[in-house]
Motif scaffolding. Sequence first.
Motif: not given
Length: 332
Positions: A135-141, A166-173, A198-210
């Motif tokens: 993952f970066a700004r997007e994520s894939f398998t 580029d970016g860091t979308a932890i929630g999407v990852g 730090m999470n700075n991209a993506g439509e999914i919040d990392p805590i919500t993903a957790g």
Amino acid sequence: MSWANPEYFWLLILIPFYLGYVIWKHFFKKRASITFSSTAIFDNIPGNYKAKLIWLTPLLYSAAFTLLVTAAARPQLQNTTVEESVEGIDIMLSIDISSSMLAEDLQPNRLIAAKEIAADFIDVRRNDRIGIGVFARESFTVVPPTVDHNLAKQMLETVDLGMVRDGTAIGVGIATAINRLRDSSAESRVIILLTDGMNNAGEIDPITAGELAATFGIRVYTLGVGSRGTAPYPIDDPVFGRRYQNVEVNIDEEMLQQIATQTGGQYFRATTTEELSEIYDVIDQLETSEIEEILYRDYEDRYSLWLLPGIILLITGFLNERWVTGSPLFEL
């Protein structure tokens, strides 16, 4: 070697009594004389030699009795077969491939160190299905969970910066990894998320993903990589060539800790390549595959190895006694 009836060995205590009786009979019991039949086979053998052969009889009987008792104790050869039933773990490695992973506080840089140590981790998890996501700004398998670890490592080698924006979308990852594990039938499902920012991209919040991972019973181990303070970051200057600039290391440790805690996992911080390797070793110990062992035992009797020699010695002792004393073999 084992014994089915070891209690028969108690009979061996009779041997000393038997030999004692033979000695008493020969030396202390008054006997008139020893005569030999004129039909004895050993008539031509000197008498003193015959007397020595008399002592061979109790020795043969004792040896025969020992072998027969051993045979009665039923020596057995035990063959044990172990059948293992392994319940493996499904694991998704989710790796940050944002541009900050080029920092060289981990050697040779964060991304290469993460890939090399992840490959070592794959090697030791022989019973598990392992997948890789980035993952970066997007994520894939990159590769879904598979028992083909060679394939997983080959695909891991292809992971590089620039595969997504580029970016860091932890929630999407995390969400991408969950999507690969949610339908798994494995008893244990694990996500190992590695990031350096730090999470700075993506439509999914990392805590919500957790929270979503916790709902599916998926544990998340979060790994923050990077030195504390600043880290050397390479910059390719078209005029002066490659130079290094110290950039600030910002890892949202509180968020990563919260994600790990709410899913039953743990948060780790690695500031060096050695620490990162040790963290994977810890996770390897924490996540153990369940192995059920079924033992099958087969016993093969080996009493014939003692029975036949025992019978031969018994017959030899009997013949020796008859021949030396000149007695007929059979009396009616």
